[in-house]
Design an enzyme around this catalytic site. Structure first.
Site, mmCIF file in Angstrom:
data_model
loop_
_atom_site.group_PDB
_atom_site.id
_atom_site.type_symbol
_atom_site.label_atom_id
_atom_site.label_comp_id
_atom_site.label_asym_id
_atom_site.label_seq_id
_atom_site.Cartn_x
_atom_site.Cartn_y
_atom_site.Cartn_z
ATOM 1 N N ASP A 1 0.190 -0.159 1.904
ATOM 2 C CA ASP A 1 1.284 1.042 1.146
ATOM 3 C C ASP A 1 2.122 1.499 1.616
ATOM 4 O OD1 ASP A 1 1.147 0.861 4.151
ATOM 5 O OD2 ASP A 1 1.081 3.702 4.304
ATOM 6 N N ASP B 1 3.128 -4.233 2.990
ATOM 7 C CA ASP B 1 1.910 -3.833 3.175
ATOM 8 C C ASP B 1 1.164 -3.420 1.944
ATOM 9 O OD1 ASP B 1 3.431 -1.221 4.422
ATOM 10 O OD2 ASP B 1 2.425 -1.410 5.704
ATOM 11 N N ASP C 1 4.969 0.288 3.285
ATOM 12 C CA ASP C 1 5.729 1.305 3.937
ATOM 13 C C ASP C 1 6.740 0.202 4.864
ATOM 14 O OD1 ASP C 1 3.777 1.129 5.590
ATOM 15 O OD2 ASP C 1 4.331 3.387 7.231
ATOM 16 N N SER D 1 -3.122 1.884 4.745
ATOM 17 C CA SER D 1 -2.056 1.523 5.295
ATOM 18 C C SER D 1 -3.005 -0.347 4.524
ATOM 19 C CB SER D 1 -1.799 1.685 6.759
ATOM 20 O OG SER D 1 -0.553 0.179 7.037
#
Length: 480
Positions: free
Chosen positions: A258, A256, A260, A104
């Protein structure tokens, strides 16, 4: 290199470790093998879908995980570069358990794995992750590097799902009638650089949208050369805020690493509270359910304990039912499934949708914001003002040797001022406000892994919020 201790970096919800000291190809193989035996075979699933982010170590680690899975005779489907919600889409659409290699927003030296069952159902410490960890540790300690005796090796195949993911999201939100908008998007060199063009562009036969997209840091680079891919930290929004004002844009979006989570900036460059986004999207989703013939009273929306007080107020004003839960995606997802909730939001900018297998997707939340803005003439600051009713402190962390004693001091302070309490997640003290005295509430939650107390405060006005924040912080830190 000594054998890593998995309990050091297999956390409550996912795997997050330093490469290669903690997370390396041997560990990835063992975790893949353990995932196959403890989750995939136990669930009777025919295969596993595996995706990865743009970190330099991700391709090699994801292939090692696939090898561990295939050692059990299970097919591993590699979907390559994707966002975390892209992996959730694949898990839901294909009906397969999944693994997403990402850390992340963590610094470049980290990588990690997010695991799910078929239909994007979460795998956490209490839902299988502990068993996966323990089995993988046994494999590592014994030096095992092959599957069970007599098992035929499963195939490892590749599949591109990016276009299907984009088309699926676009059919969930109607953007056909919006007015032209200019939007600056900061991908932070993360996976938004791949998914934003796919969803907002014309790939896979998608119709062109009346959007002018100004990209910031769309180049995929897991070393994060421009800034951390963590928009929750205000300094990481500076470039986006500046660009929105310079270009006279209607709004800005930040993802962010990743992709999500999605953060929103208005036309002035001011950050829009994730609680305001939660209330806005909740209003739209409740209205859509009502239009489809569902009674508003039968529609539920989930929010967590540090969401603004405006969130349950606005849900109730729509005639729907707000369901309050603990902070954390496993709690939100579980509560949404129990309630069959249409939507869920967290103040960390995770947004969950029933139509997306109760999983979180920042991109779908972004589409709702674009639709809400484009369907009416007002600027975003005026649109979101109706959902931003109170003054909030944001989350403030304090290192505290005795978190119980610090919490007790804060509780005594609040009790003396007429507050009521609940302990759903940490301590929440709520003062309703009397005779013109503004309402306020605060929540204190202890970290599961560090000697930290996390404080969130909200009040009817900024002065009251500042006073409560400062008084409680002094007590927490032993200064009062």
């Amino acid at each position: 290199m000594s054998t890593p201790v998995l309990s050091d970096f297999v956390k409550a919800y996912d795997v997050r470790g330093v490469v290669p000291e903690q997370l390396n190809v041997d560990v990835a193989w063992a975790l893949g093998s353990a995932f196959a035996s403890e989750i995939v075979i136990a669930d009777g699933a025919p295969g596993v879908v595996i995706g990865h982010d743009m970190r330099p170590s991700s391709p090699e680690l994801s292939r090692a995980f696939a090898a561990g899975v295939s050692a059990h005779g299970i097919e591993a489907t590699l979907i390559g570069l994707c966002s975390t919600d892209g992996l959730y889409y694949a898990s839901g659409a294909l009906g397969l358990p999944g693994a997403m290699f990402t850390a992340s927003h963590n610094p470049a030296r980290y990588n990690g794995i997010k695991l799910c069952r078929a239909g994007a159902r979460p795998v956490g410490q209490d839902s299988g992750l502990a068993q996966v960890r323990d089995t993988a540790q046994q494999l590592l300690d014994s030096g095992t590097s092959a599957g069970p005796a007599g098992a035929a090796r499963g195939s490892v195949v590749e599949r591109d799902v990016l276009g299907d993911y984009a088309a699926f999201l676009r059919q969930l939100v109607d953007l056909s009638a919006i007015r032209p908008l200019t939007v600056v998007v900061d991908a932070g060199n993360g996976m938004g650089g791949l998914t934003v063009p796919a969803v907002l562009g014309t790939g896979a036969g998608l119709e062109a949208l009346p959007l002018t997209v100004i990209p910031l840091y769309f180049e995929l680079d897991g070393t994060f050369p421009n800034h951390e891919a963590n928009p929750l930290e205000p300094e990481n929004l500076r470039d986006l805020q500046r660009a929105v004002v310079e270009h006279g844009a209607d709004l800005g979006l930040a993802f962010d690493g990743d992709a999500d989570r999605c953060f929103v900036v208005d036309e002035h460059g001011d950050a829009v509270s994730p609680s305001a986004v939660t209330a806005l999207v909740a209003t739209r989703e409740v209205a859509r359910e009502v239009e489809a013939g569902t009674r508003a009273a039968d529609v539920s929306v989930v929010y967590n304990v540090i969401s603004s007080a405006a969130v349950p107020e606005i849900i109730a004003e729509q005639g729907a039912r707000g369901v309050r839960t603990r902070v954390g995606h496993s709690f939100i997802k579980a509560e949404m499934a129990r309630e069959d909730a249409v939507f869920g939001g967290e103040h960390s900018a995770h947004y969950y949708f029933r139509d997306f297998w109760f999983a979180d997707t920042g991109m779908l939340a972004a589409l709702h914001v674009l639709a809400a803005l484009g369907e009416q003439p007002e600027p975003l600051s005026r649109l979101t003002a109706a959902y931003s009713r109170y003054a909030a402190s944001g989350e403030i962390n304090s290192t505290v040797a005795d978190t119980s004693a610090a919490t007790a001091r804060a509780r005594s302070w609040a009790a003396a001022r007429g507050a009521e309490f609940d302990e759903l997640d940490g301590l929440t003290a709520t003062y309703a406000g009397v005779d013109g005295d503004p309402m306020w509430w605060f929540n204190l939650r202890a970290s599961n892994t560090e000697p930290l107390l996390r404080l969130n405060v909200e009040a009817g006005d900024a002065d009251t919020m500042s006073r409560v924040r400062d008084d409680v912080l002094a007590l927490v830190r032993g200064e009062g």
